[in-house]
Enzyme design. Structure first.
Site, PDB file in Angstrom:
ATOM      1  N   HIS A  18       0.858  -1.191   0.000  1.00 33.32           N
ATOM      2  CA  HIS A  18       0.000   0.000   0.000  1.00 33.32           C
ATOM      3  C   HIS A  18       0.890   1.236   0.000  1.00 33.32           C
ATOM      4  O   HIS A  18       1.318   1.700   1.046  1.00 33.32           O
ATOM      5  CB  HIS A  18      -0.917  -0.053   1.240  1.00 33.32           C
ATOM      6  CG  HIS A  18      -1.883   1.083   1.354  1.00 33.32           C
ATOM      7  ND1 HIS A  18      -2.971   1.051   2.202  1.00 33.32           N
ATOM      8  CD2 HIS A  18      -1.938   2.303   0.746  1.00 33.32           C
ATOM      9  CE1 HIS A  18      -3.647   2.179   2.114  1.00 33.32           C
ATOM     10  NE2 HIS A  18      -3.033   2.969   1.241  1.00 33.32           N
ATOM     11  N   GLU A 201     -10.970   3.611   6.603  1.00 27.94           N
ATOM     12  CA  GLU A 201      -9.891   4.520   7.033  1.00 27.94           C
ATOM     13  C   GLU A 201     -10.609   5.665   7.760  1.00 27.94           C
ATOM     14  O   GLU A 201     -10.594   5.720   8.989  1.00 27.94           O
ATOM     15  CB  GLU A 201      -9.096   5.035   5.827  1.00 27.94           C
ATOM     16  CG  GLU A 201      -7.997   6.041   6.184  1.00 27.94           C
ATOM     17  CD  GLU A 201      -7.327   6.692   4.959  1.00 27.94           C
ATOM     18  OE1 GLU A 201      -7.916   6.669   3.861  1.00 27.94           O
ATOM     19  OE2 GLU A 201      -6.220   7.249   5.130  1.00 27.94           O
ATOM     20  N   ASP A 280       1.768   7.135   1.886  1.00 26.42           N
ATOM     21  CA  ASP A 280       2.329   8.283   1.152  1.00 26.42           C
ATOM     22  C   ASP A 280       3.584   8.722   1.911  1.00 26.42           C
ATOM     23  O   ASP A 280       3.550   9.718   2.661  1.00 26.42           O
ATOM     24  CB  ASP A 280       1.297   9.418   1.098  1.00 26.42           C
ATOM     25  CG  ASP A 280       0.036   8.984   0.373  1.00 26.42           C
ATOM     26  OD1 ASP A 280       0.050   8.949  -0.863  1.00 26.42           O
ATOM     27  OD2 ASP A 280      -0.949   8.637   1.049  1.00 26.42           O
TER      28      ASP A 280
HETATM   29  N1  HPA Z   1      -6.483   7.478   1.429  1.00 24.75           N
HETATM   30  C1  HPA Z   1      -7.229   7.829   0.389  1.00 24.75           C
HETATM   31  N2  HPA Z   1      -6.712   8.295  -0.734  1.00 24.75           N
HETATM   32  C2  HPA Z   1      -5.401   8.423  -0.833  1.00 24.75           C
HETATM   33  C3  HPA Z   1      -4.580   8.076   0.215  1.00 24.75           C
HETATM   34  C4  HPA Z   1      -5.158   7.561   1.398  1.00 24.75           C
HETATM   35  O1  HPA Z   1      -4.496   7.194   2.391  1.00 24.75           O
HETATM   36  N3  HPA Z   1      -3.314   8.325  -0.214  1.00 24.75           N
HETATM   37  C5  HPA Z   1      -3.385   8.810  -1.471  1.00 24.75           C
HETATM   38  N4  HPA Z   1      -4.647   8.850  -1.859  1.00 24.75           N
HETATM   39 ZN    ZN Z   2      -3.690   4.851   0.719  1.00 25.12          ZN
END
Ligand code: HPA
Ligand code: ZN
Length: 346
Positions: A18, A201, A280
């Site tokens: 991821h 999330e 990221d």
């Molecule tokens: N969540 C949702 N979209 C995203 C993320 C994330 O952690 N990172 C880059 N795009």
């Molecule tokens: Zn992500």
């Protein structure tokens, strides 16, 4: 005192499942590419850009992340970004990487599919040849856009079918449930593509269920909010659905107030196939090893958890069984060679 497990965490072979490649763009590279491509940024300096990395939620991050991606225009930009990630991943002993990219972010700026996918793919192939890192590319649809846009994006990618292994779903979660993308995921499934989705999330546990039941995904990205629902937690464990958890991201985006409050141990104790990933890395304060270290420093996690998490990464990878086993054998050999010192339990 530094945690004695750090050496093991750093050196053990691992998979990363991821990681948004646009999220690996370091501020210095954003500025270098802006100069190369004559793009004007709304930040005066590297320091000013870094100062903006103080997020209050997912959306406040996404706004900065899309601004950063605006410097990507040429095939060489996508190559350089991906190659920089692979070098960094190698330093963290990543041996297999499945990485995301967001084609719609580039298409809407006039950067075509061949440019983005071509540059990323060229770096991934060089990574396999020169760094020995196996990899796969996953095309993510932006959930704040329409399903028709996602369907059109998938069609645009089909001439490059051999350059990606699956599709995912990312961007703003709240208000954009997985079921909004039922048709495009059905089409991807019919094409034999792997399917994953961000869920649980910021969004509720119900999004994890519809990602599984409607989109038929094979893994859930993040998924940490599953523990709000005991039946769902039990199901994820029973069905061995992998969760690609990103600890530093979770704290930066305030899914948890502090790392000490992260539910990783709870996930592992429930028998869930949880993995550690960087999401990221340029924005959230570190690559995969920094994520492992932050987690192990804050929680009562031991050597056996390090082994389990690394093993889960290989188990959850989209690899043929023989290759998966070869990586697990390599992990076992590593742990055997790094035997627990006398008097140390774990
Ligand atoms: N969540 C949702 N979209 C995203 C993320 C994330 O952690 N990172 C880059 N795009
Ligand atoms: Zn992500």
């Amino acid at each position: 005192m530094t945690n004695p497990l750090h050496t093991i965490l750093q050196q053990m072979p691992k998979a990363e499942l991821h990681m948004h490649v646009e999220g690996s763009l370091e501020p210095e590279m954003i500025f270098a590419l802006a100069r190369r491509n004559d793009v004007t940024l709304s930040y005066a300096s590297v320091a000013a850009l870094r100062a903006a990395y103080d997020f209050k939620d997912l959306q406040s991050f996404l706004d900065v992340y899309y601004a950063g991606a605006s410097v990507l225009l040429q095939e060489a930009d996508f190559f350089d970004m991906t190659w920089a990630y692979l070098l960094r991943a190698q330093a963290d002993n990543v041996v297999h990487a499945e990485i995301f990219f967001d084609p719609q972010t580039h298409l809407e700026r006039g950067v075509d599919m061949a440019t983005a996918i071509g540059g990323i793919d060229r770096a991934l192939r060089r990574g396999q040849a020169e760094l020995g890192i196996s990899s796969g590319l996953i095309l993510c649809f932006l959930r704040h856009l329409s399903e028709d846009d996602a369907l059109a994006t998938l069609e645009l990618a089909l001439p490059h079918r051999e350059k990606f292994i699956g599709v995912g779903l990312d961007s703003s979660e709240s208000g954009h449930p997985p079921e909004k993308f039922a048709r495009v995921f059905a089409r991807a499934g019919a094409l034999g593509l792997h399917r994953v989705a961000h869920a649980g999330e910021e969004g509720p546990p119900a999004y994890i269920e519809t990602a599984l039941d409607v989109l038929q995904v094979e893994r859930i990205d993040h998924g940490v909010r599953c523990t709000e629902d005991a039946a769902l937690t039990a199901r994820l464990a029973r069905e061995q659905v992998a969760l690609t958890v990103c600890p530093l991201s979770n704290v930066k985006l305030r899914v948890f107030d502090a790392m000490a409050g992260h539910n990783m141990l709870q996930l592992l104790e429930a028998g869930i196939l949880a993995t550690v990933n960087s999401d990221d890395p340029a924005y959230f304060g570190g690559y995969i090893n920094a994520n492992f270290e932050a987690l192990f420093d804050a929680l009562p996690l031991q050597r056996r958890h390090a082994y389990q998490l690394a093993r889960n990464g290989f188990t959850a990878a989209f690899l043929p069984p023989a290759l998966k086993q070869a990586y697990i054998d390599r992990l076992d050999a590593f742990f055997l060679a790094h035997a627990t010192p006398v008097g140390e339990f774990g």
